[in-house]
Design an enzyme around this catalytic site. Structure first.
Site, PDB file in Angstrom:
ATOM      1  CG  ASN A  10       8.566   4.493  -1.985  1.00 33.38           C
ATOM      2  OD1 ASN A  10       9.677   4.401  -1.474  1.00 33.38           O
ATOM      3  ND2 ASN A  10       7.481   4.769  -1.278  1.00 33.38           N
ATOM      4  CE  LYS A  12       5.944   1.545  -0.424  1.00 36.56           C
ATOM      5  NZ  LYS A  12       4.588   1.177  -0.077  1.00 36.56           N
ATOM      6  CG  HIS A  95       4.784   6.884   1.287  1.00 36.40           C
ATOM      7  ND1 HIS A  95       4.207   5.924   2.079  1.00 36.40           N
ATOM      8  CD2 HIS A  95       4.737   6.412   0.018  1.00 36.40           C
ATOM      9  CE1 HIS A  95       3.828   4.903   1.314  1.00 36.40           C
ATOM     10  NE2 HIS A  95       4.144   5.174   0.061  1.00 36.40           N
ATOM     11  CD  GLU A  97       4.556   2.573   3.280  1.00 28.88           C
ATOM     12  OE1 GLU A  97       5.752   2.790   3.033  1.00 28.88           O
ATOM     13  OE2 GLU A  97       3.823   1.871   2.539  1.00 28.88           O
ATOM     14  CD  GLU A 167       1.658   6.191  -3.077  1.00 26.50           C
ATOM     15  OE1 GLU A 167       2.231   5.583  -3.977  1.00 26.50           O
ATOM     16  OE2 GLU A 167       2.009   6.146  -1.888  1.00 26.50           O
ATOM     17  N   GLY A 173       0.182  -1.760  -1.194  1.00 26.01           N
ATOM     18  CA  GLY A 173       0.724  -3.050  -0.774  1.00 26.01           C
ATOM     19  C   GLY A 173      -0.325  -4.110  -0.520  1.00 26.01           C
ATOM     20  CB  SER A 213      -1.832  -2.575  -5.873  1.00 26.56           C
ATOM     21  OG  SER A 213      -1.761  -2.859  -4.489  1.00 26.56           O
TER      22      SER A 213
END
Ligand code: G3H
Length: 249
Positions: A10, A12, A95, A97, A167, A173, A213
């Site tokens: 991904n 991003k 996702h 985010e 996730e 991250g 991660s």
């Protein structure tokens, strides 16, 4: 029957179109592995040049989002037909985010899931808890709701082809990976939830990734777990390390 692993990057909001092509050229030889489904989920503007650059390779192109309407006055959105016409096979939906910054909800994720299936695009539906939810002991309750609402009105045959990415938000991250046990426990819980909603055959067929991660050092152990069928990789998908993750064995 063993499920084929799927490792998706991904990207991003990273890489301009020309940078994207350069990255594909760098990664192409490193991710050549027919035993694993390899997907590059890239920003919308990079889809066409990336689709061109991966021609003749084992790499499939994915989008990072998609709208749930066919066409019309939805300024700034991308339709499923636009994606398929550009060669997209997968789409990341829900996702964390997008849930946090762009008001994505379980209901909008569900609408997008149904639309993706209608157009033959495989959804990679993300779910995962916050650190606070983990500490409160409600991880599985929260994730079961994300999965159950996300899959509403999705048929068993469609669900069998879907991908779910677990996730944990606190691991994205941050360099903090869930322990292998934590990741496997939740992925097994998601599979059990799919078995409840559908049946054992659907639960056996659906692929569940871990994301958060993932790197060249931890992929092998994570992917060796019974219920972890690969990874959704953020930061490490933008460098040569992604080749090591794809070739984790
Ligand atoms: O979609 C990918 C995840 O958000 C994981 O990102 P990360 O590998 O940079 O932690």
């Amino acid at each position: 029957m063993a499920r084929k692993k799927i490792v998706a990057g991904n990207w991003k909001m990273n890489k301009t179109p020309s940078e994207a092509v350069a990255l594909v050229e760098e990664l192409k030889p490193l991710v050549a592995n027919e035993d694993v489904d390899v997907v590059f989920c890239v920003p919308a503007i990079d889809i066409i040049p990336v689709a061109e650059a991966v021609k003749g390779t084992n790499i499939q192109v994915g989008a990072e989002n998609m709208y749930f309407e066919e066409s019309g006055a939805y300024t700034g959105e991308i339709s499923p037909a636009m994606l398929t016409d550009a060669g997209v096979k997968y789409v990341v939906l829900g996702h964390s985010e997008r849930r946090e910054y762009f008001a994505e909800t379980n209901e909008t994720v569900n609408k997008k899931m149904l639309k993706a299936f209608e157009h033959g695009i495989t959804p990679i539906m993300c779910c995962g808890e916050t650190l606070e939810q983990r500490e409160q002991g409600v991880t599985m309750d929260f994730i079961r709701q994300q999965v159950k609402v996300g899959f509403q009105n999705v048929t068993a045959d469609q669900a069998k082809t879907a991908v779910i990415a677990y996730e944990p938000i606190w691991a994205i991250g941050t360099g903090k990976t869930a322990t292998t046990e934590q990741a496997e426990e939740v992925c097994a819980g998601i599979r059990a939830c799919i078995a409840e909603v559908y049946d054992e055959a659907t639960a056996e067929a659906i692929r569940i990734q871990y994301g958060g991660s993932v790197n060249a050092g931890n992929a092998a152990e994570l992917f060796a777990q019974a219920d972890i069928d690969g990874g959704l990789v953020g930061g490490a998908s933008l460098k040569a390390d992604f080749g090591k993750i794809v070739n984790y064995k």
